[in-house]
Design a protein around this motif. Structure first.
Motif, PDB file in Angstrom:
ATOM      1  N   LEU A   1       0.945  -1.251  -0.031  1.00  0.00           N
ATOM      2  CA  LEU A   1       0.119  -0.079   0.000  1.00  0.00           C
ATOM      3  C   LEU A   1       0.836   1.285  -0.058  1.00  0.00           C
ATOM      4  O   LEU A   1       0.495   2.210  -0.821  1.00  0.00           O
ATOM      5  CB  LEU A   1      -0.989   0.134   1.364  1.00  0.00           C
ATOM      6  CG  LEU A   1      -2.014  -0.998   1.213  1.00  0.00           C
ATOM      7  CD1 LEU A   1      -2.984  -1.068   2.397  1.00  0.00           C
ATOM      8  CD2 LEU A   1      -3.187  -0.577   0.002  1.00  0.00           C
ATOM      9  N   ALA A   2       1.895   1.326   0.655  1.00  0.00           N
ATOM     10  CA  ALA A   2       2.929   2.448   0.724  1.00  0.00           C
ATOM     11  C   ALA A   2       3.664   2.560  -0.600  1.00  0.00           C
ATOM     12  O   ALA A   2       3.350   3.736  -0.938  1.00  0.00           O
ATOM     13  CB  ALA A   2       3.996   2.318   1.889  1.00  0.00           C
ATOM     14  N   LEU A   3       4.038   1.517  -1.075  1.00  0.00           N
ATOM     15  CA  LEU A   3       4.618   1.565  -2.436  1.00  0.00           C
ATOM     16  C   LEU A   3       3.684   2.096  -3.563  1.00  0.00           C
ATOM     17  O   LEU A   3       3.792   2.982  -4.335  1.00  0.00           O
ATOM     18  CB  LEU A   3       5.016   0.271  -3.037  1.00  0.00           C
ATOM     19  CG  LEU A   3       5.912   0.225  -4.221  1.00  0.00           C
ATOM     20  CD1 LEU A   3       7.152   1.035  -3.964  1.00  0.00           C
ATOM     21  CD2 LEU A   3       5.920  -1.342  -4.647  1.00  0.00           C
ATOM     22  N   PHE A   4       2.448   1.761  -3.672  1.00  0.00           N
ATOM     23  CA  PHE A   4       1.427   2.072  -4.372  1.00  0.00           C
ATOM     24  C   PHE A   4       1.006   3.546  -4.192  1.00  0.00           C
ATOM     25  O   PHE A   4       0.922   4.418  -5.212  1.00  0.00           O
ATOM     26  CB  PHE A   4       0.031   1.486  -4.156  1.00  0.00           C
ATOM     27  CG  PHE A   4      -1.036   1.829  -5.079  1.00  0.00           C
ATOM     28  CD1 PHE A   4      -1.159   1.581  -6.224  1.00  0.00           C
ATOM     29  CD2 PHE A   4      -2.209   2.766  -4.406  1.00  0.00           C
ATOM     30  CE1 PHE A   4      -2.386   2.245  -7.059  1.00  0.00           C
ATOM     31  CE2 PHE A   4      -3.170   3.237  -5.223  1.00  0.00           C
ATOM     32  CZ  PHE A   4      -3.333   2.858  -6.488  1.00  0.00           C
ATOM     33  N   ALA A   5       1.090   4.197  -2.951  1.00  0.00           N
ATOM     34  CA  ALA A   5       0.683   5.482  -2.619  1.00  0.00           C
ATOM     35  C   ALA A   5       1.938   6.337  -3.208  1.00  0.00           C
ATOM     36  O   ALA A   5       1.660   7.410  -3.592  1.00  0.00           O
ATOM     37  CB  ALA A   5       0.650   5.575  -1.044  1.00  0.00           C
ATOM     38  N   VAL A   6       3.234   5.992  -2.921  1.00  0.00           N
ATOM     39  CA  VAL A   6       4.312   6.638  -3.523  1.00  0.00           C
ATOM     40  C   VAL A   6       4.395   6.857  -5.108  1.00  0.00           C
ATOM     41  O   VAL A   6       4.549   7.898  -5.448  1.00  0.00           O
ATOM     42  CB  VAL A   6       5.555   5.967  -3.090  1.00  0.00           C
ATOM     43  CG1 VAL A   6       6.827   6.534  -3.625  1.00  0.00           C
ATOM     44  CG2 VAL A   6       5.995   6.128  -1.432  1.00  0.00           C
ATOM     45  N   ILE A   7       4.164   5.541  -5.627  1.00  0.00           N
ATOM     46  CA  ILE A   7       3.844   5.600  -7.191  1.00  0.00           C
ATOM     47  C   ILE A   7       2.904   6.761  -7.717  1.00  0.00           C
ATOM     48  O   ILE A   7       2.892   7.450  -8.657  1.00  0.00           O
ATOM     49  CB  ILE A   7       3.688   4.327  -7.718  1.00  0.00           C
ATOM     50  CG1 ILE A   7       5.030   3.292  -7.500  1.00  0.00           C
ATOM     51  CG2 ILE A   7       3.410   4.473  -9.261  1.00  0.00           C
ATOM     52  CD1 ILE A   7       5.113   2.034  -7.751  1.00  0.00           C
ATOM     53  N   ALA A   8       1.614   6.609  -6.793  1.00  0.00           N
ATOM     54  CA  ALA A   8       0.381   7.443  -7.221  1.00  0.00           C
ATOM     55  C   ALA A   8       0.833   8.779  -7.233  1.00  0.00           C
ATOM     56  O   ALA A   8       0.668   9.823  -7.775  1.00  0.00           O
ATOM     57  CB  ALA A   8      -0.689   6.833  -6.707  1.00  0.00           C
ATOM     58  N   GLY A   9       1.521   9.226  -5.732  1.00  0.00           N
ATOM     59  CA  GLY A   9       1.836  10.666  -5.831  1.00  0.00           C
ATOM     60  C   GLY A   9       2.744  11.020  -6.816  1.00  0.00           C
ATOM     61  O   GLY A   9       2.760  12.289  -6.969  1.00  0.00           O
ATOM     62  N   LEU A  10       3.769  10.392  -6.898  1.00  0.00           N
ATOM     63  CA  LEU A  10       4.785  10.723  -8.023  1.00  0.00           C
ATOM     64  C   LEU A  10       4.006  11.048  -9.222  1.00  0.00           C
ATOM     65  O   LEU A  10       4.430  12.000 -10.066  1.00  0.00           O
ATOM     66  CB  LEU A  10       5.958   9.779  -8.190  1.00  0.00           C
ATOM     67  CG  LEU A  10       6.928   9.644  -7.077  1.00  0.00           C
ATOM     68  CD1 LEU A  10       7.865   8.541  -7.116  1.00  0.00           C
ATOM     69  CD2 LEU A  10       7.631  10.871  -6.912  1.00  0.00           C
ATOM     70  N   VAL A  11       3.108  10.227  -9.852  1.00  0.00           N
ATOM     71  CA  VAL A  11       2.470  10.502 -11.057  1.00  0.00           C
ATOM     72  C   VAL A  11       1.738  11.544 -10.824  1.00  0.00           C
ATOM     73  O   VAL A  11       1.795  12.392 -12.004  1.00  0.00           O
ATOM     74  CB  VAL A  11       1.558   9.104 -11.370  1.00  0.00           C
ATOM     75  CG1 VAL A  11       0.531   9.552 -12.411  1.00  0.00           C
ATOM     76  CG2 VAL A  11       2.378   8.040 -11.674  1.00  0.00           C
ATOM     77  N   LEU A  12       1.060  11.903  -9.825  1.00  0.00           N
ATOM     78  CA  LEU A  12       0.058  13.098  -9.699  1.00  0.00           C
ATOM     79  C   LEU A  12       1.100  14.533  -9.614  1.00  0.00           C
ATOM     80  O   LEU A  12       0.961  15.303 -10.082  1.00  0.00           O
ATOM     81  CB  LEU A  12      -0.708  13.194  -8.479  1.00  0.00           C
ATOM     82  CG  LEU A  12      -1.698  12.105  -8.331  1.00  0.00           C
ATOM     83  CD1 LEU A  12      -2.670  12.015  -7.169  1.00  0.00           C
ATOM     84  CD2 LEU A  12      -2.855  12.438  -9.440  1.00  0.00           C
ATOM     85  N   VAL A  13       2.110  14.257  -8.921  1.00  0.00           N
ATOM     86  CA  VAL A  13       3.116  15.549  -8.841  1.00  0.00           C
ATOM     87  C   VAL A  13       3.833  15.847 -10.137  1.00  0.00           C
ATOM     88  O   VAL A  13       3.726  17.025 -10.472  1.00  0.00           O
ATOM     89  CB  VAL A  13       4.020  15.388  -7.530  1.00  0.00           C
ATOM     90  CG1 VAL A  13       5.165  16.158  -7.643  1.00  0.00           C
ATOM     91  CG2 VAL A  13       3.244  15.172  -6.409  1.00  0.00           C
ATOM     92  N   LEU A  14       4.152  14.802 -10.679  1.00  0.00           N
ATOM     93  CA  LEU A  14       4.995  15.147 -11.895  1.00  0.00           C
ATOM     94  C   LEU A  14       4.209  14.939 -13.177  1.00  0.00           C
ATOM     95  O   LEU A  14       4.632  15.055 -14.646  1.00  0.00           O
ATOM     96  CB  LEU A  14       6.209  13.890 -11.919  1.00  0.00           C
ATOM     97  CG  LEU A  14       7.143  13.789 -10.872  1.00  0.00           C
ATOM     98  CD1 LEU A  14       7.979  12.752 -11.109  1.00  0.00           C
ATOM     99  CD2 LEU A  14       7.842  15.123 -10.779  1.00  0.00           C
TER     100      LEU A  14
END
Length: 97
Positions: free
Chosen positions: A56-69
């Motif tokens: 779940l943490a890995l998913f959140a990090v990847i989703a956050g990076l996609v949204l930010v970038l």
């Protein structure tokens, strides 16, 4: 004709399952192999952390990076069907002479 094919497929599936169950005997798991060195088991908290929280943490990090970038243009984004979004209209300006 359809009943024959269904019966044939069912017999094949049952036979394959039976053969796989017979070939993989759980009694073989009781004997240790040479070089087999099992470690200590995981606790409940460690198991939940490794198999639930870490993904779940890995998913959140990847989703956050996609949204930010995200560098896509706002006009190219897909909106909900039927939603009235911003439409591009170019106002014609009459040149005054």
């Amino acid at each position: 004709m359809d009943k024959k094919n269904a019966l044939r497929a069912g017999a094949l599936a049952a036979g394959t399952t039976l053969m796989m169950l017979l070939m993989s005997s759980p009694a073989l798991a009781l004997t240790r192999d040479d070089g087999d060195d099992p470690g200590t088991g995981l606790g409940v908290v460690e198991t939940l952390g490794l198999y639930v929280l870490a993904p779940l943490a890995l998913f959140a990090v990847i989703a956050g990076l996609v949204l930010v970038l995200d560098r896509s243009h706002p006009d190219h984004r897909v909106s909900a069907p039927g939603a009235k979004g911003k439409t591009k209209t170019k106002a014609k300006v009459a040149a005054k002479a």
